[in-house]
Design a protein around this motif. Structure first.
Motif, PDB file in Angstrom:
ATOM      1  N   ARG A 169      57.163  80.217  12.310  1.00  0.00           N
ATOM      2  CA  ARG A 169      56.356  81.226  12.988  1.00  0.00           C
ATOM      3  C   ARG A 169      54.913  80.769  13.113  1.00  0.00           C
ATOM      4  O   ARG A 169      53.985  81.567  13.033  1.00  0.00           O
ATOM      5  N   HIS A 187      52.007  87.209  12.381  1.00  0.00           N
ATOM      6  CA  HIS A 187      53.013  87.015  13.425  1.00  0.00           C
ATOM      7  C   HIS A 187      53.691  88.339  13.776  1.00  0.00           C
ATOM      8  O   HIS A 187      53.882  89.195  12.908  1.00  0.00           O
ATOM      9  N   TYR A 230      51.524  82.736  10.402  1.00  0.00           N
ATOM     10  CA  TYR A 230      52.679  83.606  10.166  1.00  0.00           C
ATOM     11  C   TYR A 230      52.269  84.949   9.576  1.00  0.00           C
ATOM     12  O   TYR A 230      52.958  85.952   9.715  1.00  0.00           O
TER      13      TYR A 230
END
Lengths: 949, 86
Positions: A828, A291, A288
Motif C-alpha cells: 500500500r 491509505h 500505508y
C-alpha cells in the motif's frame, strides 16, 4: 515542539584514543587525533562555512569554502581535509578568508537558478545558508550566466526528484551512495559546466541500480535531490524521534511533521542501530498509514459468510468478550488463545500475553516469532544461556571475517548490510552459506571469499563439517574452550565432529558444496582474526533449525569467537519487534524474560502483582492451535497484528483451522487475509499513532513516539485493555510507560528499563539492571549467562520433505528489499513499482527442460497445494532450486509450503519444499476460488437507514 | 490432535536427543515434551501409547511412559537435563 536540528560536524568522528589540543579562534579545544580542523571548530561551536562536507561522509575538499588560516603555515587549507596537530593555532575568519569565500560563493551562485522563493528547499538549503554566512551581496558575473547542465528533471523515482539544474557538483550524493549505502549507483558524468550526477550510465534513477535508500537525498545540500513529499507539502515545522516499524535493524528516524501530516522520515544520526542511514522502506514507505484501505471502524459478524457490520467500539468489545466467555464456558478454559505481534510494541505484546494468561486463564499465547526465530531462542538459550544475539551492530566494525548463513542482508536488513559492506570494503573477509547467489556474493567492491551454495536443508551437515575441519586441523582455541566451556562436553563434541562422515568430502555428497570450499571457509573463520557470524531465516526455518543454531554456537565457542567486540553469533531478526515480542513472554511456555511457566517462584511473582492464579502448564503454539482447531478443541483466537493465513505455512490447513473456530478476533490496520475467517475486526493503530518501545536484533530497546492521534481512535494497547476489562480482568494503565514499569518490576533483565531512562539515553540494550545500569552491548564477556558454554552434538537428519519424480525441485522462500513480509504495509505504498507481484526464480537449465521462458506463467505445485505465478529465469538459484517471495496474497506462496517444522520449536520448514514447476495459462482454480472467497468475505453491509418519522 | 502428527513430532525430538549423552536421551525427550507440549497434546499421545503406540521410537516410548507415570502420580518427577533451551 520544534524541528530537531542535528549538529553537522562536517567530518566523521575520529575514534583515536590519543588526544590533540589546539586553539580555534582563540578557544582551546582537545579532540581525538585524526579529527579535522572543521570538526574541532564545531566542537567548540564554530561553524566553518562548508558545502561539500557533512559528517556522514569522509572529507572531500572540493567546495573550497571551508578554508582556514593556520598560524605558521602558508596558504589557506581546507579545514575538512586538514587534521588537527598538537599546538595548532587556527583562524576561521580573516579578511583574506572572507574575500576568498565570497569569491567562491559568487561562482556557485552565478551558476545556480535563483528561484529561491518557489524552490522546494527554501529555508532548508545549505547553499542559501552559506550565501548568507559569507555575506554574499553581489555576484559580479551576473545572475543570468550559463546555468548548470540541465537535461530536465528526473521524476522517475516515486519518492524523490532529481533536478540537475540545481546541482552544485559537491558529490555528496555520489559519496553517500558509495560510503554510506555501498551501492555505487551514482557518478559525476561530464566535465566543467557539463558535469552532472549520473545514475548508472546516465539512466533515470528508477532504471539505475539505485536502491532508493535516500542517503543521496539526505546528503544533498540543495533541492537537486528532494523528497516529493516536501515538494508537495512544504518544509516541516516540527519533528519527533521515533523507531522504524519495518525490519529488525530498528532504525531511528526523525518524523518530520507539519501538523499531523508526516512530511518525511529522516534517519536520525544519533540512532545507535542505524547511525543516520535508512532504506527505502523506513525512509519512504510510510504512506500505508493514511491509505484508503485502512479500516477505522470496528466490525462484527456472526458468521464468516455474513457481510461485516460496522459497530461502536463498545459493541465490538462487548461482543468479542461475550463470545470468548461463551466459548470457554462451553468448551473449557483452554479452548481460546491469543497471538501477539512482532509489529507491535513491547508494551502491547506484554498486555496481550497478560490478557491470555490472566484474563483467559491459560497459556495459549504465541507470536509470529514462532515462524521465524523461535529456534534462535531455543538454540542460544541452550548453548549460551540467553535467547538473543551476542553483539551490538557497531561490533561489525571490529570484525575481520564475516560469515553470513541463510540471510540476505541487502534485502532483509539493508541498513545493517550497508555497515557490513563498509567493513568488507575496508578489508574484512566474507564467507556466505546460502543456496542462492545473494547480492552480497558479488556486489560493487565486495566479493565473497567463499560462497558455499549448499542444497536447501543441509545446513547442519555443512556447519558441522566446518567444525570437523576446525577440530581435525588443530584450529580449536583450546584456552578459550578450557576456561569458558564445559570441557567434557567439548571433548564429546570434538570426537563427534571429527568422525569421517562429517568430513567436507563426505558432506559434499549431501550438500553439493565442494569440499575445498568447506575447508577453506573453516580455516578462514578459525584463523582470520575476529570472526562474526550473522544468520537469518535460512538457518531457522528448517526441520533442524534449532540444531543449526546450536551448530553455529558450537563453531563460535570452538574458535573463541564470542565475548568481545567484532565476533559473536548474531541472528538478524525479521520483524521490527521479534526480539521484543519474545522478551515480553509471548511464547506459550514462558513469561517475560524467558522463564518457564512451571517455575513456581516466577509464577508467584506474577500472581502477586496480577492478583490471579496462573496456569503452570505450557499452552499451545500457533501450529498446535490450528491442529487443535481442526480437531475441535480450540475455538477462539485473539490475533493482534499478524496475518497468519498469508504468512504461516500450509495455507489450506490454516484456513481449515480458522474456519473451524467460532470466534476469531483480528486487530489490524487492514482487512488482511486472516480476516476472511474473522468474526470481529478491531481497527489497529500504526507506529506513528502510538507510544511504546521496540527491541531490535541487537537487544536494543528504543522509543516509539506518537506523532499523530490514532486514526482508529485507540492505540493498540488501549484496545487490549478494553477487551481485558470486558473479559473481567481489569487493566488500568494510563500510559505505556506504566506497562514498561510493570515489565521492569517482573523481569530481571529489564529491571533497569524505564521510559525516563530511554528518553535520557536514547536506547539501552538488555540486560539492563543493577549490574548493567546502562545496558549490555556485548554479552558473555567474562562468562556465559548459563555458566559454562555448552557444546551440543549436532547430528544431521535429512528432512522428510524429499524430492522425487513428482516433485523434483526444491522451493525456498524469502523476501526482497522493497516489500515487507505479507506486504500489507508495503503493497500500500509506491514500493510496488519495484515489486508488483511474486515471481518464481528458476535456473535456465530447469526452465529450458520445462519449456518455460522468462515472464511466462507457471504452476508451482507441491503435495500441500499449488499456485501459479510468473517465472524469472536467473542463475541466482542453482539448478534444482527455485525461489519465490510471499508478499502478495494473490500468489499465496504458502499454499505450497508444508506442515514440516523444527523439531524443538515447530518453526515451519519454509525453506525446503519439494515442488514441480510447469507452464500454466494463469491462476489455478484454488487461486480463483480464494479470490472469490476473499472478495465475498470483505463485504461491509450498508448502515441501516432509520426513517425520519 | 492427530496421533500421526504427534508421533512424528515426538520422534523428531527423539532423533535429536538420541545422539546426546546417553544419560540425557530419555530425560531430554521427556523434559522437552513436558516443557513445550500443551497438556491436551500429552494426553492425546498418552492415549495413543495406551493403544500400543505404534511408530514411536524406543527412547521416545520410554520417555512417554515415564511422563505418563509422572502425570498419574506414579513415577518419579522427570529430572532436569542440561538442555535448558526455551
Amino acid at each position: 515542539m520544534s524541528l530537531i536540528q542535528e549538529i553537522d560536524y562536517g567530518t566523521p568522528r575520529s575514534k583515536a584514543a590519543k588526544s590533540v589540543s589546539l586553539t580555534v579562534d582563540g578557544v582551546a579545544v582537545t579532540v581525538p587525533e585524526g579529527t579535522s580542523i572543521m570538526r574541532a571548530a564545531m566542537e567548540v561551536g564554530t561553524q566553518i562555512p562548508k558545502l561539500c562536507a557533512t559528517d556522514m561522509l569522509d572529507a572531500f575538499g572540493s567546495c573550497r569554502l571551508c578554508l582556514v588560516e593556520i598560524q605558521g603555515r602558508a596558504g589557506t587549507p581546507a579545514s575538512c581535509t586538514t587534521p588537527v596537530m598538537e599546538g595548532m593555532v587556527v583562524h576561521t575568519q580573516t579578511d583574506r578568508l572572507k574575500r576568498i569565500r565570497k569569491g567562491v560563493m559568487e561562482l556557485y551562485i552565478s551558476d545556480h537558478p535563483l528561484d529561491c522563493l518557489t524552490c522546494s528547499a527554501n529555508g532548508d538549503c545549505e547553499l542559501q545558508d552559506m550565501a548568507g554566512a559569507v555575506g554574499l551581496r553581489e555576484v559580479r558575473y551576473g545572475y543570468d550566466g550559463e546555468k548548470h547542465a540541465n537535461p530536465g528533471v528526473d521524476t522517475s523515482n516515486p519518492y524523490f526528484t532529481f533536478d540537475p539544474s540545481k546541482c552544485i557538483v559537491c558529490s555528496r550524493c555520489v559519496r553517500a551512495c558509495e560510503e554510506v549505502q555501498g551501492t555505487f549507483a551514482l557518478t559525476i558524468a561530464g566535465r566543467g559546466f557539463d558535469s552532472v550526477v549520473s545514475p548508472s550510465m546516465e539512466e533515470s534513477f528508477l532504471a539505475s541500480e539505485c536502491v532508493s535508500c535516500g542517503a543521496c537525498v539526505q546528503a544533498c545540500p540543495t533541492a537537486t535531490l528532494n523528497e516529493k513529499s516536501v515538494i508537495d507539502i512544504g518544509t516541516p515545522e516540527h519533528s519527533v524521534v521515533t523507531t522504524c516499524a519495518y525490519c529488525g535493524v530498528g532504525c531511528a528516524f526523525k518524523a518530520e511533521m507539519r501538523g499531523e501530516e508526516v512530511v518525511r522520515m529522516l534517519p536520525y544520526k544519533d540512532g545507535k542501530a542505524n547511525r543516520g542511514h535508512s532504506c527505502v522502506k523506513g525512509r519512504f514507505a510510510f504512506g500505508y498509514a493514511t491509505h484508503k484501505d485502512r479500516v477505522l471502524k470496528p466490525m462484527i459478524r456472526s458468521k464468516i459468510t455474513d457481510p461485516w457490520r460496522e459497530v461502536s467500539w463498545d459493541e465490538a468489545i462487548a461482543y468479542a468478550a461475550s463470545e470468548f466467555k461463551r466459548i470457554q464456558a462451553k468448551y473449557g478454559k483452554g479452548s481460546v488463545g491469543g497471538i501477539t505481534s512482532s509489529r507491535c510494541t513491547n508494551e502491547e505484546t506484554f498486555l496481550v500475553q497478560k490478557l491470555v494468561r490472566a484474563g483467559f486463564g491459560n497459556n495459549n499465547v504465541d507470536t509470529c516469532a514462532r515462524v521465524c526465530h523461535s529456534p534462535t531462542g531455543y538454540g542460544l538459550k541452550t548453548t549460551y544461556g540467553t535467547s538473543a544475539g551476542t553483539q551490538d551492530f557497531d561490533s561489525v566494525e571490529q570484525s575481520d571475517v564475516i560469515m553470513i548463513i541463510g540471510a540476505n542482508p541487502t534485502d532483509g536488513h539493508p541498513v545493517f548490510a550497508s555497515r557490513m559492506k563498509k567493513r568488507l570494503r575496508q578489508g574484512a573477509k566474507l564467507i556466505i552459506l546460502d543456496p542462492r547467489r545473494i547480492d552480497m556474493v558479488r556486489t560493487p567492491h565486495i566479493e565473497a571469499d567463499y560462497h558455499l551454495p549448499l542444497k536447501p536443508g543441509t545446513n547442519v551437515a555443512v556447519v558441522t563439517s566446518l567444525a570437523h575441519v576446525i577440530v581435525t586441523e588443530g584450529l580449536v582455541n583450546e584456552s578459550f574452550v578450557r576456561t569458558r566451556c564445559d570441557f567434557d562436553e567439548f571433548q564429546d563434541w570434538a570426537e563427534f565432529v571429527a568422525r569421517p562422515e562429517h568430513s567436507p568430502e563426505a558432506v559434499e555428497k549431501v550438500s553439493g558444496v565442494p569440499a575445498e570450499l568447506i575447508r577453506g571457509a573453516a580455516r578462514l573463520y578459525a584463523k582470520g582474526g575476529n570472526g562474526a557470524i550473522y544468520y537469518g531465516l535460512g538457518v531457522t526455518e528448517h526441520s533442524q533449525g534449532s540444531t543449526t543454531v546450536m551448530a553455529i554456537a558450537n563453531l563460535a565457542m570452538a574458535t573463541g569467537n564470542i565475548g568481545r567486540e567484532g565476533v559473536g553469533v548474531n541472528p538478524l531478526r525479521g520483524q521490527n519487534n521479534v526480539q521484543g515480542s519474545c522478551d515480553m513472554g509471548s511464547f506459550p511456555h514462558e513469561v517475560s524474560g524467558y522463564r518457564h511457566v512451571s517455575d513456581d517462584a516466577t509464577r508467584a511473582m506474577f500472581e502477586a502483582l496480577w492478583g490471579v492464579p496462573l496456569d503452570a502448564e505450557p499452552g499451545l503454539r500457533i501450529p498446535n492451535m490450528i491442529d487443535a482447531a481442526v480437531d475441535g478443541s480450540f475455538k477462539g483466537l485473539y490475533i493482534q497484528g499478524e496475518d497468519i493465513l498469508q504468512s504461516d505455512p500450509d495455507t489450506k490447513h490454516m484456513a481449515a483451522g480458522l474456519a473451524a473456530m467460532e470466534c476469531v478476533v483480528v486487530q489490524d490496520l487492514f482487512l488482511v487475509e486472516t480476516t476472511n475467517y474473522a468474526h470481529v475486526f478491531l481497527p489497529g493503530s500504526t507506529f506513528l499513532e502510538k507510544n511504546g518501545t521496540f527491541t531490535n536484533a541487537e537487544r536494543r530497546i528504543q522509543m516509539v513516539r506518537k506523532v499523530m492521534q490514532p486514526k482508529n481512535g485507540y492505540e493498540d494497547w488501549q484496545i487490549t485493555q478494553l477487551l481485558s476489562n470486558a473479559l473481567g480482568f481489569p487493566m488500568h494503565y494510563n500510559h505505556p510507560s506504566e506497562i514498561m514499569d510493570e515489565v521492569a518490576a517482573l523481569t530481571p533483565t529489564f529491571a533497569g528499563v524505564s521510559f525516563k531512562k530511554l528518553d535520557e539515553l536514547g536506547s539501552v540494550q538488555w540486560p539492563c539492571n543493577a549490574n548493567a545500569p546502562e545496558g549490555t552491548p556485548v554479552m558473555h564477556i567474562n562468562g556465559f549467562v548459563r555458566g559454562k558454554g555448552k557444546f551440543v552434538i549436532t547430528e544431521y537428519v535429512a528432512t522428510d520433505e524429499k524430492t522425487g519424480p513428482r516433485f523434483p525441485l526444491l522451493l525456498t522462500t524469502g523476501r526482497i528489499l522493497s516489500q515487507y513480509n505479507v506486504g500489507a504495509q508495503t503493497r500500500r505504498t509506491a514500493n510496488v513499482i519495484w515489486h508488483e507481484e511474486d515471481r518464481l526464480e528458476i535456473h535456465p537449465h530447469d526452465a529450458e527442460q520445462r519449456g518455460v521462458c522468462d515472464g511466462d506463467w507457471v504452476k508451482l505445485a507441491s503435495r500441500a497445494g499449488e499456485t501459479s505465478l510468473r517465472a524469472t529465469i536467473t542463475e541466482r538459484v542453482a539448478p534444482g532450486v527455485v525461489y519465490t517471495t510471499f508478499h502478495h496474497p494473490v500468489t499465496q506462496a504458502n499454499v505450497v509450503t508444508t506442515e514440516f517444522s523444527d523439531w524443538a520449536t515447530n518453526c515451519p520448514e519454509y525453506k525446503v519444499t519439494a515442488v514441480q514447476v510447469m507452464p500454466s495459462n494463469g491462476p489455478t482454480q484454488w487461486q480463483e476460488e480464494y479470490e472469490e472467497l476473499s472478495r465475498a468475505s470483505r463485504q461491509i453491509a450498508e448502515p441501516a437507514v432509520i426513517a425520519a418519522e | 490432535m492427530s496421533p500421526d502428527r504427534l508421533v512424528y513430532m515426538a520422534n523428531q525430538i527423539g532423533k535429536f536427543f538420541e545422539v546426546q549423552r546417553s544419560d540425557e536421551t530419555v530425560p531430554g525427550i521427556a523434559n522437552h515434551i513436558k516443557k513445550f507440549w500443551d497438556p491436551r497434546m500429552r494426553k492425546a499421545i498418552f492415549a495413543y501409547l495406551d493403544e500400543g503406540g505404534d511408530g514411536l521410537d524406543p527412547p521416545v516410548r520410554e520417555a512417554l511412559e515415564q511422563l505418563k507415570a509422572e502425570a498419574q502420580g506414579r513415577g518419579r518427577p522427570t529430572p532436569e537435563t542440561s538442555f535448558q533451551g526455551t
